[in-house]
Structures are given as C-alpha cells and as structure tokens.
Design a protein around this motif. Structure first.
Motif, short mmCIF file in Angstrom:
data_model
loop_
_atom_site.label_atom_id
_atom_site.label_comp_id
_atom_site.label_asym_id
_atom_site.label_seq_id
_atom_site.Cartn_x
_atom_site.Cartn_y
_atom_site.Cartn_z
N VAL A 289 -150.37 36.53 21.43
CA VAL A 289 -149.68 35.32 21.87
C VAL A 289 -149.21 34.55 20.64
N LEU A 290 -147.91 34.27 20.60
CA LEU A 290 -147.35 33.49 19.51
C LEU A 290 -146.95 32.12 20.05
N VAL A 291 -147.44 31.09 19.38
CA VAL A 291 -147.15 29.71 19.78
C VAL A 291 -146.18 29.12 18.76
N GLY A 292 -145.05 28.64 19.24
CA GLY A 292 -144.06 28.07 18.33
C GLY A 292 -143.06 27.23 19.07
N THR A 293 -142.18 26.60 18.31
CA THR A 293 -141.18 25.73 18.92
C THR A 293 -140.13 26.56 19.65
N ALA A 294 -139.75 26.08 20.82
CA ALA A 294 -138.69 26.74 21.60
C ALA A 294 -137.67 25.71 22.02
N SER A 295 -137.56 24.65 21.23
CA SER A 295 -136.63 23.57 21.54
C SER A 295 -135.51 23.57 20.53
N ALA A 296 -134.25 23.46 21.03
CA ALA A 296 -133.09 23.45 20.14
C ALA A 296 -133.14 22.27 19.18
N ILE A 297 -133.85 21.21 19.59
CA ILE A 297 -133.92 20.01 18.75
C ILE A 297 -134.66 20.29 17.45
N GLU A 298 -135.59 21.22 17.48
CA GLU A 298 -136.40 21.52 16.30
C GLU A 298 -135.62 22.26 15.22
N HIS A 299 -134.50 22.89 15.59
CA HIS A 299 -133.63 23.62 14.65
C HIS A 299 -134.35 24.76 13.93
N ASP A 300 -135.35 25.33 14.57
CA ASP A 300 -136.03 26.47 13.96
C ASP A 300 -135.32 27.76 14.38
N VAL A 301 -134.06 27.87 13.98
CA VAL A 301 -133.25 29.05 14.32
C VAL A 301 -132.60 29.57 13.04
N HIS A 302 -132.34 30.87 13.02
CA HIS A 302 -131.77 31.53 11.85
C HIS A 302 -130.75 32.58 12.31
N PRO A 303 -129.63 32.71 11.62
CA PRO A 303 -128.70 33.78 11.97
C PRO A 303 -129.25 35.13 11.53
N PRO A 305 -128.59 39.71 12.16
CA PRO A 305 -127.57 40.68 12.58
C PRO A 305 -127.43 40.81 14.10
N ILE A 306 -128.50 40.50 14.84
CA ILE A 306 -128.43 40.69 16.29
C ILE A 306 -127.97 39.44 17.02
N SER A 307 -127.97 38.28 16.32
CA SER A 307 -127.60 37.04 16.99
C SER A 307 -127.25 35.98 15.96
N GLY A 308 -126.35 35.08 16.36
CA GLY A 308 -126.00 33.99 15.46
C GLY A 308 -127.08 32.96 15.35
N ALA A 309 -128.02 32.95 16.29
CA ALA A 309 -129.10 31.97 16.26
C ALA A 309 -130.34 32.58 16.89
N THR A 310 -131.24 33.07 16.05
CA THR A 310 -132.50 33.65 16.51
C THR A 310 -133.62 32.71 16.08
N SER A 311 -134.48 32.37 17.02
CA SER A 311 -135.55 31.41 16.70
C SER A 311 -136.55 32.02 15.73
N GLY A 312 -137.17 31.13 14.92
CA GLY A 312 -138.16 31.59 13.95
C GLY A 312 -139.30 32.37 14.58
N PRO A 313 -139.89 31.87 15.71
CA PRO A 313 -140.98 32.63 16.33
C PRO A 313 -140.56 34.05 16.73
N LEU A 314 -139.33 34.20 17.23
CA LEU A 314 -138.88 35.54 17.62
C LEU A 314 -138.72 36.44 16.41
N ILE A 315 -138.26 35.88 15.28
CA ILE A 315 -138.16 36.69 14.06
C ILE A 315 -139.54 37.19 13.65
N HIS A 316 -140.57 36.33 13.80
CA HIS A 316 -141.93 36.77 13.48
C HIS A 316 -142.37 37.90 14.41
N PHE A 317 -142.04 37.79 15.67
CA PHE A 317 -142.38 38.87 16.60
C PHE A 317 -141.66 40.17 16.22
N HIS A 318 -140.35 40.07 15.88
CA HIS A 318 -139.60 41.25 15.46
C HIS A 318 -140.21 41.86 14.21
#
Length: 710
Positions: A289-303, A305-318
């Motif tokens: 279980v990964l706990v992290g921000t999932a709100s656009a307001i937090e701006h924890d997103v990164h471009p 190759p698979i998406s222009g905006a991938t959240s930080g928690p998802l990058i950790h899962f990948h």
C-alpha cells in the motif's frame, strides 16, 4: 564501363563514409545544433517506443491510497460517520493532518494483513500526533517505509545549487535517513524535464551533481549512501539484490499509464466503505500500500514518456514494479553504437553500389529501414535494450540517398554522353528510342513489318569528282554537306539509317511513327529542306571557288522489314524490302528526268494535300513487273508562285501525251516552254511528242518507260 564501375563504387564508398562520419561526429559534438537535433529525435523515438511497445506488468498487489480532495473535505461523510471515527474527526480539522491519523491507518492496514505500507510523504516539522505515529512505526517497523525530502539551495555567486537532506522529525525516527524505514522521495528528471530513470541510491556528491544537471559519478568507498523510498521498499520486500548500485540510475520500463488508480484514503475510516469496498480489510491482505497525494493542488506530478503528467506516487510504484520484474532498460554501448553506424554506412554502400536499378535500390533502402525498426522494437520488447536507432537510420538513409543522388547524376551524365556520342552516328530519334524504350526497340530488331517512308539522296557525279578534286578539301566539303543533310532529317523527326559513301538513307516510321500521312509529309519537308540547304551551300562554295554539288532524292512509301541486319560480327538496325529498293531506283532516275526529287505514287497520295507535285512519268524499274507513277516535288502548297500557274499547262500537255494526242501535247508543252525555256522535263516531252506526232507508236504503247538497269 569497367573503369566506370570500379571508380563508381569508390566514389559511392566515399559518399557513404562522409554521411556516416557526419553522424559519428554528431555523437561526439552533441551540443552543435545539427547534432543536438539528431539526439533529440533519438530521445523522442525512444519515448514513442515506450508509449507504443510493451509495458511493465501491472501488479495487482499494489494499492494506492490517495490523499485527494474528497479525503481532505470529507463532503461525502455523514455526521454520524464523522462522530463515530476519531481519525475522521482529526482529518476534518484540516490538512496537514494530525499524525495520529497515519498511526491509526498503519495499525488498521497491518491488522488487515498488508505486506508493506509506503508513505510518499515527508514528515518534517513536529506536529500533533507525532508520538502516536512514531509508536506505530516502531510497532510495525518491518512493514512500513516513510519519506524524506531533499531540498535545494541556490548560490548566486557561483551560479550553482546546493542540497540539504531533510530527514523525518526526530521524534518519529531518530536516525533519519540512516534508518531502513526512511528513503528520500525526490525524483530527478532528465535535462529535458522528463522522468525516464530512477535513482535508487545516491551519495551527497551524486545528489549535488544531479541537482546541478550533471551525471553522477561512481560512489566512493567512504561516502555515505542514501537510499530512495523505492530502494527501502524493495529491501522490506526481500528484493535487495534488485537495487542498482548508488549513482547508477535505472532507466525503467513504465507500466500502463492508467495503472494503480487511487483509492480515497478517508474510505478506510468509514465503516460502510471498509466493509463493502474493502471486505473488512481482507482486500489489503498481502498488499503493498502506497500512501501519497492524489490531489492536483499538490502539484506532485512529473512528465514521463507515458504521460505528460504522472503523479509522484505512481512513479514510485512503476519504479518498484520495474525492479521486481527486472524491467530495467539498457542502451547499446558506445562501441556497439560505433559499429552500428559503420554497419549502416556499409549497408547503404552495398545496396547502392551493387543494385543498379534506382527504384529497386530505393525499395531496398526503405525495406532495410523498416527491418531495422522492427529489430529495434524486438530488442526493446524482448531484451529491454534500446538499439541506437535514429542516428543509425540517419547514417544509412543519408548515405544511401546521397549515394543514389550521386549515382543518378552520374547515370544522367553518362546517358547524356552516350546520347551525344550515338547521335554522331545514328538518328536522334533512334537514340531516343534506344535509351527511353529499350525493350520495345530491341524487340523490333528481331524483325517486324511496318509501313514506312524511305528517302535516298545521292550526289550527282561524285565519283568523277573524287578523281580530280583535292582530297582534303573534298572530304571537308562532303562532311559539311552531310551535316546539313543529316540536320534536315533530324529536324523533321527522321531516322538516319546509314551513309553509303556520299549517299544518305533516311526512314520515317521505323523507330516511331506519327501516322503514315504525317511520316510521309515529314519526309517531304526534309527533302525540301535538303534542297534549300544545298542551294545555300552552293552559294557559299561558289564564293570560295569550290565546285558545287548537285543531288538526286528518291522518296517512296510502302511496307518494309525492320530488323537488325548483318552478320554475327557486325549488324545494323535498318530496313529492307521492295519499297526501299524503289526509293533507291527513283533516286537514280532523277538523272534521267533532270529533276532533283522524285516521289513514288503511294508517297504522292499521302502528301498531295499539303505539297504541289508535278507528273514525271510512268516507269517500270528493274526488278518490278508493274509500272509506277512518279512525280517530282515542287514545294509546299502554302507558297503560290507563277511557276505553279503555268504548271497547269504542263500537266494538261502531260495528260494529252498519255492520251496519244501528241499534237495538242506539243502545243501545250511549247506554251509552257515559252515561260520556262530551260525546263528539261518539258523539253523532253516536247521532243517525244514531235517524234510521236511524225511517227505514232504502235497500238500497244501505254506511255510506260521500262528501265533494265538500276
């Protein structure tokens, strides 16, 4: 041709070497504009491959609990549900939350059987609930990992960036980043801001270099190594052997862009959701279980190759999934890249140097390009290997296309040189047919019957001239004459069949035809042009004291046999047949009838609507059993002269002569000669009319003149 073939391949090899060398130079000087675009395109190709090709397998045991707006606002929670949960009450107080919320979350998930709980959050300043959360982390130390920050500081004087490691609050974990429950959460993008690789462990120096846009150097033995949230998670999962060494980034294969959709964290504390959505916690058994921000307001997103905006928690899962499955991507080594580039240049040379057909070579270039792309996709999917692609294909196609361009230019120049050489010996339209329609031309050389118009031209008395004239001057005069006569043939789309000494043989309709009427008329135009050109030449020669030439021309139309006639040692494309022989006989008869051009009956029919003709005789030449009507060519009908008006008198006398009315014929011929006393043809018929008037021919006379000699 041997010289051309050998040196052609050398030239092509040089072009391919230059093209490949340019790409290799681009690899050494990547900051140059041209070079930079090549490598930027290579990166773009790899990103496109990442999006379209195989992805890392989705792990069903991964669960993302997101701190989203619904979890922060709790708008969907009823007052009764809020009243019954201490955690929800603390959440309702506002974000950042009381850390007792996370303590209860850890306890609840661990009781449900979660294998690992990963917090993509940094717990810096002291906050309410810190002791409770710290106690929960201690209780479940083997099943929990939390984040730490890496902060950057700017230095305007040195235009550089420093780094500060920010561990969790000491009340939570006293040893900070040295504790195996703590990993840094920072994600370092490539220079173009896309996240393609994960740094699982770094030293202070490596972090500093990455922050300043430099490649990390290998870790030195005395340096402290800090592990990322992903590396700590892998250790807790018993997969320490899958963590790359410090400073060696892992270029990972991402999973699907829509994988690991977040569950709202607040649902864990709502009894109805816990029961129905998560089956009283059974859903979390053996889950990561990964706990992290999932709100656009937090701006924890990164471009990525698979998406222009991938959240930080998802990058950790990948990153964790890629390490567990061994889905690290590698690139071909510099030596392999060099060999691939050299091989591309060699392949381009082999295609262009040994495949002479331009279209086939182009198809091969495209086919090999497609094949290499297929190989690149295969190695990416099957071996996690990025083959150098854009520079290799650039070297291959640049070398190939430039070589084809050179080859095409060389071929055009050679074709032009061949055309000019051939045109010195054969007709221009014959050369055109050979070069542009070789199959059709060579097919006709095997033998084919065609309707054609044949012209024979010969200089009168040339043999006797050779006995007394200056040889050098006569040859120069003859060459000047033949050049003008040949030009007249070519200007009227005729084929120069051959020179026979001073004689010229030309044909219309054997190589290409515009229709029998137009072929015959083109031949007549050529004859009139030849007449005019000879007049001009004679005037010039007379002024220079050179004896003039006089020629005779015979024109005939009929079916001829076209083919390559000769022996095994030497053969010429020519025409033979009765129509050809008659044209030659007509040329010889110009001496008899004192005219310069004689036209056979069939040719006369084809040109009569455009040219004025004058009746000459009904003759039976050697080798013919049937007499033929022959005419002399006066000129084009568009030119009306006094001669044409008086010619009607001649033609009337000619008809009377044929009708055996010799007295009336004599009168008409005499009348014509009053205007043109030097006309040899009219005088000949006047003399015959007088003779026949005095002694008429027998009843079998039909005005046919029979010639026993050629």
């Amino acid at each position: 041709m041997h010289w051309l073939g050998r040196h052609r391949r050398v030239a092509l090899a040089l072009i391919c070497a230059l093209g490949t060398g340019a790409i290799i130079a681009a690899a050494l000087f990547q900051q140059v504009i041209f070079a930079n675009s090549i490598w930027a395109n290579e990166t773009s190709f790899r990103d496109a491959l990442e999006r379209k090709a195989r992805r890392t397998m989705v792990h069903d045991e991964f669960v993302f609990l997101g701190i989203d707006e619904a979890s922060k606002q709790l708008d969907q929670v009823t007052p009764e549900e809020l009243q019954g949960s201490a955690a929800l009450q603390k959440i309702k107080q506002g974000y950042p939350w009381d850390r007792a919320v996370y303590a209860e979350l850890v306890d609840r998930l661990c009781q449900a059987g979660a294998r690992l709980i990963v917090f993509d959050l940094a717990f810096g300043p002291d906050r309410a609930g810190t002791p409770e959360f710290g106690a929960a982390l201690d209780r479940h130390r083997d099943r929990v990992v939390i984040g730490a920050d890496i902060e950057t500081t700017g230095n305007a004087a040195t235009d550089s960036t420093g780094v500060i490691l920010v561990p969790p609050n000491k009340a939570l974990i006293a040893d900070g980043l040295m504790d195996d429950r703590v990993g840094y959460v920072s994600i370092f993008p490539d220079p173009d801001t896309l996240v393609r690789r994960v740094h699982y462990a770094l030293t202070d120096l490596q972090i500093d270099r990455l922050t300043n846009g430099l490649e990390p150097v290998p870790a030195r033995p005395w340096e402290t190594i800090y592990e990322s949230l992903d590396a700590r998670s892998l250790r807790k999962l018993g997969s320490s052997d899958r963590i790359p060494p410090a400073g060696r980034s892992g270029m990972i294969r991402f999973g699907p862009s829509d994988a690991y959709q977040p569950h709202s964290l607040y649902e864990i504390f709502v009894p109805a959701y816990w029961e129905h959505n998560y089956r009283n916690g059974a859903f979390f058994k053996d889950k990561i279980v990964l706990v992290g921000t999932a709100s656009a307001i937090e701006h924890d997103v990164h471009p990525t190759p698979i998406s222009g905006a991938t959240s930080g928690p998802l990058i950790h899962f990948h990153a964790i999934a890629a390490a567990l499955d061994g889905e690290f991507l590698s690139e071909t080594s510099p030596l392999a890249n060099l060999l691939l580039l050299l091989g591309a240049g060699l392949a381009a040379w082999l295609v262009v140097a040994f495949v002479r057909q331009t279209l086939v070579a182009l198809v091969l270039l495209f086919a090999l390009t497609a094949a290499y792309l297929g190989v690149a996709v295969f190695f990416y999917n099957s071996h996690n290997l990025f083959l150098l692609t854009v520079p290799v294909l650039g070297a291959f196609n640049l070398s190939g296309l430039f070589s084809l361009g050179y080859d095409f230019t060389l071929e055009r120049m050679e074709k032009l040189r061949t055309r000019r050489t051939l045109e010195r010996y054969v007709s221009k339209n014959l050369v055109k047919e050979i070069l542009e329609n070789p199959d059709s031309f060579y097919s006709s050389l095997r033998g084919v019957r065609l309707p054609a118009t044949v012209l024979f031209s010969d200089i009168v008395g040339f043999t006797s001239m050779t006995e007394s004239a200056d040889p050098e001057q006569l040859v120069a005069q003859l060459n000047e004459y033949l050049s003008r006569m040949t030009a007249a043939v070519f200007a009227n789309n005729g084929t120069l069949d051959k020179f026979i000494g001073d004689a010229v043989m030309a044909v219309w309709g054997n190589v290409s035809s515009r229709g029998i009427n137009e072929d015959a008329k083109a031949c007549a135009r050529a004859a009139i042009t030849m007449r005019y050109e000879l007049q001009q030449l004679n005037q010039r020669w007379k002024a220079r004291g050179i004896a003039p030439f006089h020629f005779g021309i015979g024109i005939n139309h009929g079916e001829v046999l076209v083919g390559n006639i000769g022996s095994q040692e030497k053969a010429d494309p020519t025409v033979i047949g009765d129509a050809v022989n008659l044209a030659s006989r007509l040329e010889a008869l110009t001496r008899t009838y004192a005219v310069d051009i004689l036209v056979g009956a069939r040719a006369a029919e084809l040109i009569r609507d455009e040219f004025n003709l004058r009746s000459v005789a009904l003759v039976q030449v050697k080798g013919k059993t049937q007499p033929v009507e022959i005419f002399t060519l006066v000129g084009a009908k568009e030119r009306q002269t006094e001669f044409l008006k008086q010619l009607e008198t001649y033609e009337a006398g000619f008809r009377k002569f044929r009708e055996r009315d010799f007295t009336q014929a004599r009168i008409l011929f005499s009348r014509f000669l009053d205007f043109y006393p030097d006309d040899a043809l009219a005088r000949m018929y006047l003399e015959r009319a007088i003779d026949y008037e005095e002694q008429p021919p027998d009843a079998a006379w039909n005005a046919v003149e029979v010639f026993k000699k050629k």
